[in-house]
Design a protein around this motif. Structure first.
Motif, PDB file in Angstrom:
ATOM      1  N   GLY A 223       0.795  -1.229   0.000  1.00  0.00           N
ATOM      2  CA  GLY A 223       0.000   0.000   0.000  1.00  0.00           C
ATOM      3  C   GLY A 223       0.821   1.268   0.000  1.00  0.00           C
ATOM      4  N   ALA A 224       2.120   1.168  -0.349  1.00  0.00           N
ATOM      5  CA  ALA A 224       2.945   2.376  -0.400  1.00  0.00           C
ATOM      6  C   ALA A 224       2.526   3.267  -1.565  1.00  0.00           C
ATOM      7  N   ARG A 225       2.337   2.674  -2.727  1.00  0.00           N
ATOM      8  CA  ARG A 225       1.844   3.429  -3.888  1.00  0.00           C
ATOM      9  C   ARG A 225       0.325   3.530  -3.759  1.00  0.00           C
ATOM     10  N   THR A 236       3.782   7.886  -3.468  1.00  0.00           N
ATOM     11  CA  THR A 236       4.483   6.763  -2.844  1.00  0.00           C
ATOM     12  C   THR A 236       4.848   7.144  -1.419  1.00  0.00           C
ATOM     13  N   ASP A 237       4.425   6.332  -0.455  1.00  0.00           N
ATOM     14  CA  ASP A 237       4.807   6.547   0.934  1.00  0.00           C
ATOM     15  C   ASP A 237       6.183   5.915   1.132  1.00  0.00           C
ATOM     16  N   TYR A 238       7.208   6.752   1.255  1.00  0.00           N
ATOM     17  CA  TYR A 238       8.572   6.255   1.353  1.00  0.00           C
ATOM     18  C   TYR A 238       8.803   5.437   2.618  1.00  0.00           C
ATOM     19  N   ASP A 239       8.038   5.706   3.662  1.00  0.00           N
ATOM     20  CA  ASP A 239       8.194   4.950   4.904  1.00  0.00           C
ATOM     21  C   ASP A 239       7.709   3.513   4.755  1.00  0.00           C
ATOM     22  N   ILE A 240       6.840   3.275   3.782  1.00  0.00           N
ATOM     23  CA  ILE A 240       6.237   1.952   3.621  1.00  0.00           C
ATOM     24  C   ILE A 240       6.861   1.183   2.478  1.00  0.00           C
TER      25      ILE A 240
END
Length: 423
Positions: A223-225, A236-240
């Motif tokens: 689920g980052a993108r 994009t969630d860079y932490d994920i």
């Protein structure tokens, strides 16, 4: 789809397989999902079938399935909504009956019913695991905020190819504003020649299309993108992000870049205002090592982090002296992209006195690979490149403006210069 900039029309190929295998994750899974995610966008495969087809394999590989797939959240399903219950039931193979039996005030949520091994076993759903995580991201699905109904904000662009002169100023501005590493070009300007146009050189600025029905969000297992619900931005969630590169091979536009090695600009030199969005998620500026990056439509500007006067603008648009790039809210008739297209058409009216069935203007517009069903939020004015278009050298060389084509090549050259050590 490979990020190599050798062609305008990318396909799943051996190069894609190679880059997937480099990650250490299941390359077969990534390649198969990439193909089917595009089939979903093209309405050749249902989202429910897509979810079911890969759910178990994703759980086995990643221990979670947080893809952005348009299936109702079990905790929000109204048992009176027959259609929603049926979709959940279809996705999870019979769990709909269990959902109907869980009251709204029950201490045990519908999601818990779906996750509990005992309930799964009773329904013959061994291995259901974390099946409740069906929407991923913001739960926006592919629709984003604006959608087709014209409500809310839907950021997008009109790019007038007739005005573009291939100067690369947009690329330079993007790289500078977002502190990108050399070779990671979120904006790319193709110079090409096409059949039937003589020796004329054409230009096509290509950025992320921020698709309303994006394949990349459908394949991201963690689920980052995801699609940001408030404005349809695909981020994009860079932490994920775990760097599996599934998004990269699923995108038909070749706009994703994997961050090889440490970024050229350390995180200490990038303000939080450029990195953290209004939800508190790390989605802006250059990505860290081992993570996917791409155009964000200058999310920090849209959130007001750079001042209210920057909302509704992008770095590439500001740098374009040829009036080719126009950014704004596509749901607002008076936004810059809509106004530019309207005024440009009005300035090229057809004479319909003798031929009343002609359209009212002579302006050609298109969206890249629109036939694939991704619903891009970037539209172009000008002639669409044919499948026979060939990339040629442009009037400005990348080296002349401090840019290079390929990030991996930069690191490989650096490794060679350091005695062959890996970057």
């Amino acid at each position: 789809m490979s990020t190599d900039d050798e062609s305008m029309y990318t396909t799943v190929d051996e190069e894609d397989r190679r880059l997937l295998e480099e990650t250490g994750f299941d390359a077969d899974l990534g390649a198969e999902m990439a193909r089917d995610a595009q089939r979903v966008a093209a309405d050749e495969l249902s989202e429910v079938e897509f979810y079911r087809r890969y759910h178990d394999r994703i759980l086995e590989e990643f221990d979670v399935d947080d893809r952005e797939v348009d299936i109702p959240d079990p905790d929000e399903v109204d048992e009176e909504d027959v259609s929603a219950v049926e979709r959940v039931e279809e996705a999870f193979g019979g769990v709909g009956e269990a959902l109907r039996s869980v009251g709204g005030d029950d201490a045990e949520s519908r999601r818990s019913v779906m996750k509990k091994g005992a309930a799964a076993a009773a329904l013959g759903l061994g291995g259901l695991g974390t099946a409740g995580a069906t929407t991923g991201g913001d739960g926006a699905g592919g629709a984003g905020a604006g959608g087709d109904d014209g409500e809310g904000t839907r950021w997008g662009m009109t790019i007038n190819l007739n005005n573009c002169d291939g100067c690369l100023a947009c690329m330079v501005a993007c790289n500078q504003e977002h502190k990108l590493s050399r070779g990671a070009n979120w904006m790319y300007v193709f110079s090409f020649e096409d059949e039937g146009q003589g020796d004329e050189t054409n230009f096509l600025p290509r950025t992320c299309q921020h698709c309303t029905d994006s394949p990349c969000t459908k394949v991201c297992p963690v689920g980052a993108r995801h699609t940001r619900e408030e404005d349809g931005l695909v981020l994009t969630d860079y932490d994920i992000c775990i760097g599996c590169r599934y998004c990269e091979v699923s995108c038909p536009y070749g706009v994703n870049y994997f961050q090889w090695g440490e970024p050229d600009v350390p995180e200490s030199e990038v303000d939080d205002d450029h990195q953290i969005d209004d939800r508190g998620r790390w989605v802006g500026a250059r990505p860290p090592e081992g993570v996917m990056g791409k155009c964000t439509f200058c999310v920090d500007r849209q959130d007001g982090q750079m001042g209210e006067e920057k909302v509704g603008t992008t770095a590439c648009e500001e740098a374009c002296t040829m009036n080719a790039i126009h950014f704004g809210d596509l749901n607002d008739p008076e936004s810059d992209p809509n106004r530019h297209l309207r005024e440009y058409r009005d300035g090229r009216e057809n004479d319909t006195s003798d031929y009343p069935n002609r359209k009212g203007h002579t302006v050609s517009t298109f969206k890249l690979m629109e036939e694939r069903g991704t619903e891009p939020n970037v539209r172009f004015v000008g002639n669409e490149p044919s499948p026979h278009a060939e990339q040629v050298e442009g009037p400005v060389a990348y080296e002349d403006v401090g840019l290079v084509d390929d990030r991996k090549e930069v690191l490989d050259q650096g490794a060679a210069a350091n005695g062959g050590e890996e970057a």
